[in-house]
Scaffold this motif. Structure first.
Motif, PDB file in Angstrom:
ATOM      1  N   SER A 139       0.825  -1.210   0.000  1.00  9.83           N
ATOM      2  CA  SER A 139       0.000   0.000   0.000  1.00  9.83           C
ATOM      3  C   SER A 139       0.863   1.265   0.000  1.00  9.83           C
ATOM      4  O   SER A 139       0.542   2.246  -0.678  1.00  9.83           O
ATOM      5  N   ASP A 140       1.953   1.246   0.750  1.00 10.30           N
ATOM      6  CA  ASP A 140       2.826   2.434   0.776  1.00 10.30           C
ATOM      7  C   ASP A 140       3.527   2.642  -0.570  1.00 10.30           C
ATOM      8  O   ASP A 140       3.745   3.783  -0.991  1.00 10.30           O
ATOM      9  N   ILE A 141       3.891   1.560  -1.242  1.00 10.17           N
ATOM     10  CA  ILE A 141       4.480   1.695  -2.586  1.00 10.17           C
ATOM     11  C   ILE A 141       3.428   2.274  -3.541  1.00 10.17           C
ATOM     12  O   ILE A 141       3.689   3.213  -4.305  1.00 10.17           O
ATOM     13  N   ARG A 182       3.542  12.405  -4.448  1.00  6.56           N
ATOM     14  CA  ARG A 182       4.010  12.948  -3.170  1.00  6.56           C
ATOM     15  C   ARG A 182       2.840  13.508  -2.375  1.00  6.56           C
ATOM     16  O   ARG A 182       1.789  13.771  -2.921  1.00  6.56           O
ATOM     17  N   ARG A 183       3.081  13.705  -1.060  1.00  6.48           N
ATOM     18  CA  ARG A 183       2.009  14.241  -0.227  1.00  6.48           C
ATOM     19  C   ARG A 183       2.087  15.758  -0.090  1.00  6.48           C
ATOM     20  O   ARG A 183       1.242  16.350   0.577  1.00  6.48           O
ATOM     21  N   ASP A 184       3.067  16.378  -0.683  1.00  8.65           N
ATOM     22  CA  ASP A 184       3.269  17.817  -0.455  1.00  8.65           C
ATOM     23  C   ASP A 184       3.010  18.665  -1.699  1.00  8.65           C
ATOM     24  O   ASP A 184       3.590  19.728  -1.860  1.00  8.65           O
ATOM     25  N   LEU A 226      -1.601   9.955  -0.420  1.00  9.24           N
ATOM     26  CA  LEU A 226      -0.990   9.062   0.579  1.00  9.24           C
ATOM     27  C   LEU A 226      -1.981   7.958   0.898  1.00  9.24           C
ATOM     28  O   LEU A 226      -3.153   8.049   0.532  1.00  9.24           O
ATOM     29  N   ASP A 227      -1.498   6.910   1.564  1.00  9.78           N
ATOM     30  CA  ASP A 227      -2.439   5.849   1.923  1.00  9.78           C
ATOM     31  C   ASP A 227      -2.952   6.071   3.342  1.00  9.78           C
ATOM     32  O   ASP A 227      -2.308   6.737   4.164  1.00  9.78           O
ATOM     33  N   LEU A 228      -4.140   5.529   3.598  1.00 11.37           N
ATOM     34  CA  LEU A 228      -4.801   5.764   4.882  1.00 11.37           C
ATOM     35  C   LEU A 228      -4.488   4.623   5.834  1.00 11.37           C
ATOM     36  O   LEU A 228      -5.105   3.570   5.790  1.00 11.37           O
ATOM     37  N   SER A 229      -3.475   4.817   6.668  1.00  6.42           N
ATOM     38  CA  SER A 229      -3.120   3.789   7.644  1.00  6.42           C
ATOM     39  C   SER A 229      -3.509   4.204   9.048  1.00  6.42           C
ATOM     40  O   SER A 229      -3.812   3.370   9.886  1.00  6.42           O
ATOM     41  N   ASP A 230      -3.515   5.477   9.328  1.00  7.23           N
ATOM     42  CA  ASP A 230      -3.712   5.941  10.709  1.00  7.23           C
ATOM     43  C   ASP A 230      -5.040   6.674  10.919  1.00  7.23           C
ATOM     44  O   ASP A 230      -5.250   7.269  11.969  1.00  7.23           O
TER      45      ASP A 230
HETATM   46 MG   LIG Z   1       1.687   5.426   4.148  1.00  4.89          MG
END
Ligand SMILES: [Mg+2]
Ligand SMILES: Nc1ncnc2c1ncn2[C@@H]1O[C@H](COP(=O)(O)OP(=O)(O)OP(=O)(O)O)[C@@H](O)[C@H]1O
Ligand SMILES: Cc1ncc(C[n+]2csc(CCOP(=O)(O)O)c2C)c(N)n1
Length: 367
Positions: A101-103, A178-180, A256-260
């Motif tokens: 998921s992070d990739i 990217r997230r930014d 980004l992926d939703l992990s938190d």
């Molecule tokens: Mg992540």
């Protein structure tokens, strides 16, 4: 062939590795890219492009899963009460999926996993082999068709702990998600589930219960589909691994992926991009609606569904921002809009409902 019923303490490292190689070597052999596989001091990969994308994630028994989740209480007390296959396979699938998921969340394509396992000595060889079957199951998902298991490491410890490192490379085009890079005027959208894994966690962690029994599933049969979806989201997640490259191809500005948890992760995107994100409350309510029966079964009010959507982690969905004129790729649902940070404000996320939870923190202790 290694006796699968031996414990790893009895079998020793070489025999456990031999059992693992029986599972992963035929799988790796079907996929190109692994120039030198497990067996030497390190593996070698053939790279298709000039950049490697790399991430790592740890999952530990007691912190991220409990073996009791896979026990049918009816079988508690029976001599052979451990479900032989589902438990290790699901742990393998989840550990791999959260890395894949992070990739994906970088808009990249996974190429290899390196798997480090800490095992109590009484773990059976069969457990380890089934764990790898679960890792390979995650690599069978659409989007992971090039991913091999390049190697790993074994260690002994008191609790099971898994650390997987995933490698990938940028999809065609060479860009990264990217997230930014979110811009005011963008649309915020998600691909994949929201709140399901947290609802599954709540079902599995019901006070006084060890797991969800097949009797209970029969009793709740009117809601069996959503219950199974939630349990599956928690125990064997299936992130949408094509979504990152698809988002980039559609012109996504950030992701980004939703992990938190949605609020926490959207907050990270907002902070990195220095923007304000305004969520669409009707869209969030629609996401929470199917979770209401699960809240009911657990004796929780309807707000629990919204809470899972806003603050529940481990959905491994992809959150991305798109220019307003870009059509959303298949599977993405609009959730809000990106705005400039007001002159007197801070980057952040605006929602109508005030959530009580703040999302997941891997280190903070709740006192
Ligand atoms: Mg992540
Ligand atoms: N122990 C560490 N050493 C160096 N860098 C770290 C460490 N822990 C986290 N980071 C970096 O901080 C960033 C955020 O880490 P985090 O694990 O929260 O990733 P995430 O993608 O936001 O969440 P998740 O891994 O749950 O998807 C990543 O770039 C990561 O590499
Ligand atoms: C026993 C048990 N307790 C709590 C949870 C919930 N949980 C664990 S890790 C995580 C977020 C992602 O972590 P990371 O950011 O480290 O990848 C969440 C929501 C669970 N799965 N099992």
């Amino acid at each position: 062939m290694t006796d699968q019923q031996l414990t790893v303490g009895q079998a020793g490292e070489d025999a456990v590795l031999a059992a693992v190689r029986e599972v992963i070597d035929p799988f790796n052999a079907q996929r190109p890219g692994l120039a030198l596989g497990p067996g030497d001091d390190a593996a070698a990969l053939t790279l298709g492009s000039g950049q490697a994308v790399i991430t790592t994630d740890t999952m530990s028994e007691g912190q991220d899963f409990r073996r009791q989740w896979w026990l049918d209480p009816e079988s508690l007390g029976a001599a052979e009460f451990e479900p032989a296959e589902e438990w290790p396979q699901d742990v393998g699938t989840k550990a791999a999926a959260q890395n894949l998921s992070d990739i994906n969340a970088m808009g990249a394509v996974p190429t290899a996993l390196v798997v480090s396992l800490t095992l109590p000595p009484q773990t059976t060889v069969a457990w380890v082999a089934n764990f790898y079957r679960g890792v390979l199951r995650a690599c069978e998902a659409p989007g992971a068709g090039r991913c091999v298991v390049a190697g790993g490491d074994f260690g002994a410890g008191e609790a099971i702990s898994v650390t997987i490192t995933a490698l990938g490379e940028p999809a065609a085009g060479g860009q990264l998600l990217r997230r930014d890079r979110a811009e005011p005027g963008d649309v915020l959208a998600v691909c994949g589930q929201l709140g399901r894994a947290a609802a599954g966690l709540a079902l599995l962690e019901r006070p006084g219960e060890a797991s969800v029994s097949s009797d209970e599933l029969r009793h709740w049969q009117d809601h069996a589909a959503i219950i199974r979806e939630c349990l599956q989201a928690q125990q064997q997640p299936q992130p949408p691994l094509n979504a990152g490259p698809a988002a980039l191809a559609a012109g996504a500005s950030a992701g980004l992926d939703l992990s938190d948890g949605l609020l926490r992760d959207a907050g990270r995107l907002a902070a990195a991009s220095r923007v304000q994100i305004r969520c669409d409350d009707a869209a969030l309510a629609a996401e929470a609606q199917p979770l209401k029966p699960v809240a009911g079964i657990l004796g929780l009010g309807p707000a629990a569904g919204s809470e899972w959507v806003l603050s529940g982690g481990e959905d491994y969905s992809l959150l991305a921002t798109f220019p307003a004129d870009a059509p959303l790729p298949d599977g993405f649902r609009a959730l809000g809009t990106v705005e400039p940070v007001p002159a007197d404000g801070q980057p952040g996320v605006l929602v109508a409902a005030e959530p009580s939870g703040t999302g997941w923190d891997s280190l903070r202790q709740i006192l």
